[in-house]
Write a protein that holds these residues in place. Structure first.
Motif, PDB file in Angstrom:
ATOM      1  N   THR A   1       0.852  -1.185   0.000  1.00 44.24           N
ATOM      2  CA  THR A   1       0.000   0.000   0.000  1.00 44.24           C
ATOM      3  C   THR A   1       0.888   1.236   0.000  1.00 44.24           C
ATOM      4  O   THR A   1       2.049   1.190   0.451  1.00 44.24           O
ATOM      5  CB  THR A   1      -0.916   0.055   1.233  1.00 44.24           C
ATOM      6  OG1 THR A   1      -0.114   0.276   2.404  1.00 44.24           O
ATOM      7  CG2 THR A   1      -1.713  -1.230   1.395  1.00 44.24           C
TER       8      THR A   1
ATOM      9  N   ASN B   1      -0.812  -2.295  -7.190  1.00 42.65           N
ATOM     10  CA  ASN B   1      -1.581  -1.864  -6.016  1.00 42.65           C
ATOM     11  C   ASN B   1      -1.179  -0.464  -5.568  1.00 42.65           C
ATOM     12  O   ASN B   1      -2.005   0.316  -5.080  1.00 42.65           O
ATOM     13  CB  ASN B   1      -1.376  -2.842  -4.862  1.00 42.65           C
ATOM     14  CG  ASN B   1      -2.066  -4.169  -5.073  1.00 42.65           C
ATOM     15  OD1 ASN B   1      -2.954  -4.286  -5.907  1.00 42.65           O
ATOM     16  ND2 ASN B   1      -1.657  -5.175  -4.326  1.00 42.65           N
TER      17      ASN B   1
ATOM     18  N   SER C   1      -4.551   4.633  -4.000  1.00 44.77           N
ATOM     19  CA  SER C   1      -4.510   4.651  -2.547  1.00 44.77           C
ATOM     20  C   SER C   1      -5.369   3.516  -1.988  1.00 44.77           C
ATOM     21  O   SER C   1      -6.554   3.408  -2.305  1.00 44.77           O
ATOM     22  CB  SER C   1      -5.015   5.995  -2.013  1.00 44.77           C
ATOM     23  OG  SER C   1      -5.016   5.997  -0.601  1.00 44.77           O
ATOM     24  N   LEU C   2      -4.764   2.662  -1.164  1.00 44.56           N
ATOM     25  CA  LEU C   2      -5.467   1.557  -0.523  1.00 44.56           C
ATOM     26  C   LEU C   2      -5.228   1.622   0.986  1.00 44.56           C
ATOM     27  O   LEU C   2      -4.168   2.062   1.434  1.00 44.56           O
ATOM     28  CB  LEU C   2      -4.969   0.208  -1.065  1.00 44.56           C
ATOM     29  CG  LEU C   2      -5.159  -0.048  -2.559  1.00 44.56           C
ATOM     30  CD1 LEU C   2      -4.407  -1.314  -2.981  1.00 44.56           C
ATOM     31  CD2 LEU C   2      -6.632  -0.175  -2.899  1.00 44.56           C
TER      32      LEU C   2
END
Length: 513
Positions: free
Chosen positions: A299, A371, A375-376
């Motif tokens: 992330t 990924n 934004s995670l």
């Protein structure tokens, strides 16, 4: 008499309050008296008067907050200025008060151990093995001054009847060009300390002046899986990361997790020598994930924190420098990891908070750079943000390159996701994408990001199935190379695994945007 105020924060600037600091110094209270050693406690943020002889005090952050590693360093008055011999401590003076601001970290040297060569090792040593009988190098992590078979530039063939991919040999003198350093990131495993997850991180610390901003390359390998790697569950404090493959005498031992990094970076695919052969010598960071997953490390929040912590550690302990060749080195003498010299190197070089960042992924390791394109969140129940998260801005603003090394996105919509995320990422200025694909990885290759009119294939008529295609976008920000599987032979690897053995050196030849 000198008044000191000592304060502590994390890499994000968030202040926290340890119970106390320990100050050690020689005191000389009156002229003519013999100096005596003094140990005293300082309350964080509270002015305290000390009377050190020679204007020198050694400070230690006391019992640290969970997950933090603590620091010990010396402050000294030199030429009218107060300096520290650890860059994560900065000194300022306000009137008669010396302010010491310490950035504490969540990273530390991985524990190490060495056994006599013929000693039988039956159980998890819970430390990283050093070469048996020598104890001065991680097991298998030799710097051998290799000759690198560099992919030519341009990459396409110049013969109608080629034999093997076009290349030239380049000798790399890497024996004194840097240190491979294994770090633990996250909670400590000290008896009595709060239990929590920690990750093994392999880092290359270059022994050159890095300039400003320093270059940082992050590499994601395909994920570790059982049975090739010892399985472990959250919080990954059992078999990960130091368990051995099977009982054996010390000289024959294999630790799958550490050797995974050594094989990619130095011994097998030689990622670091490849990059050096291209004229670069950046900080390289390779997280080694447990079989249970990557946690926060794929992330933006998590990688931003990891890079900040690694850079803080390397600069703070003077293993790297933007200004000059570093003086400090990693020592594995007698199988015990330490930094030498541990103290006495005083300067005021700041720790960089921005970098020129490259993120790379091989095979389905490409999932993680993809990924990172958006934004995670991280799972805050499992991974405390105070330890594993940092604002995304530093990562987003520093990110310059993606190296897609035969990337195969590991999900049903992989091809669409692969292309869409890279298109989104490239919209920001000063970014470039380098893609290298074999026939194996072509099902998700982002060929549509390059201009068909700028693609060249040679030989024009494939020779025994051998051809290479190379192209770029109109603005040159996306480049793409496709190898037929036959073009990647002969090689000690299958075509898919040959790509990382040659692509890093080619991608590193391009100038950073």
């Amino acid at each position: 008499m000198t008044r000191f105020v000592v304060r502590v924060s994390d890499i994000n600037g968030r202040e926290y309050t340890p119970p106390f600091f320990v100050a050690r110094y020689l005191s000389n209270p009156r002229p003519g008296e013999v100096s005596v050693p003094v140990i005293t406690r300082l309350a964080p943020g509270v002015p305290t008067d000390l009377q050190p002889a020679g204007d020198e005090v050694n400070l230690t952050v006391g019992t640290q907050a969970p997950g933090f590693s603590s620091e010990t360093f010396t402050v000294r008055k030199m030429g009218g200025r107060w300096l520290a011999d650890m860059r994560a401590a900065t000194i300022s003076v306000q009137g008669d008060t010396v302010l010491v601001d310490v950035v504490d970290g969540t990273i530390r040297l991985a524990p190490t151990i060495a056994f006599p060569p013929e000693q039988k090792v039956k159980e998890n040593p819970r430390a990283l093995l050093c070469e048996p009988g020598q104890g001065w190098i991680y097991y298998g992590a030799y710097l051998t001054n290799p000759t690198i078979r560099r992919l030519s530039n341009p990459a396409v063939f110049d013969s109608p009847t080629p034999a093997g991919y076009p290349s030239n040999d380049t000798a790399v003198k890497n024996e004194d060009s840097g240190n491979l350093v294994f770090l633990e990131y996250g909670f400590t495993t000290t008896p009595g300390a709060p239990r929590g997850p920690r990750f093994l991180i392999a880092v290359w610390a270059p022994r050159v002046a890095l300039g400003t901003p320093p270059q940082v390359v992050v590499f994601y390998s395909p994920p570790t899986k059982t049975p090739d790697f010892p399985g472990d569950g959250y919080p990954f404090l059992g078999r990960y990361p130091y368990d051995i493959r099977a009982p054996a005498i010390a000289k024959d031992l294999v630790q799958p997790y550490p050797y995974h990094a050594i094989n990619y970076l130095l011994a097998g695919y030689k990622i670091i020598p490849q990059i050096q052969a291209a004229g670069r010598n950046p900080i390289v960071i390779m997280p080694v994930n447990p079989t249970g997953g990557w946690g926060p490390l794929d992330t933006q929040l998590g990688l931003s924190r990891l890079i900040k912590e690694v850079v803080r550690f390397l600069y703070g302990h003077k293993l790297v420098s933007s200004r000059a060749t570093p003086t400090a080195r990693l020592s594995l003498h007698a199988g015990r990891a330490s930094i030498f010299p541990q103290k006495g190197l005083f300067d005021d070089e700041p720790i960089p908070m921005r970098w020129a960042l490259t993120v790379s992924g091989f095979s389905n390791g490409i999932d993680h750079p993809l990924n990172l394109c958006t934004s995670l969140p991280i799972d805050e129940k499992l991974y405390d943000p105070a330890i594993f998260a940092s604002p995304e801005t530093a990562l987003v603003d520093s990110w310059r390159e993606i190296w897609d090394i035969d990337g195969v996105a590991d999900n049903g919509a992989g091809a669409e996701r692969h292309l869409r995320n890279l298109q989104t990422w490239l919209k920001k200025e000063r970014r470039t994408l380098r893609s290298y694909h074999s026939d194996y990885g072509m099902r998700t290759a982002p060929r549509t990001l390059v201009d068909p009119a700028r693609v060249e294939t040679r030989p024009v008529k494939p020779y025994k199935g051998v051809f290479i295609s190379e192209g770029s976008s109109a603005d040159g920000r996306a480049t793409w190379v496709q190898f037929s599987d036959a073009a990647l032979q002969p090689s000690p690897y299958d075509p898919h695994h040959t790509v990382p053995a040659i692509a890093f050196g080619h991608a590193a030849r391009f100038a950073l945007p």
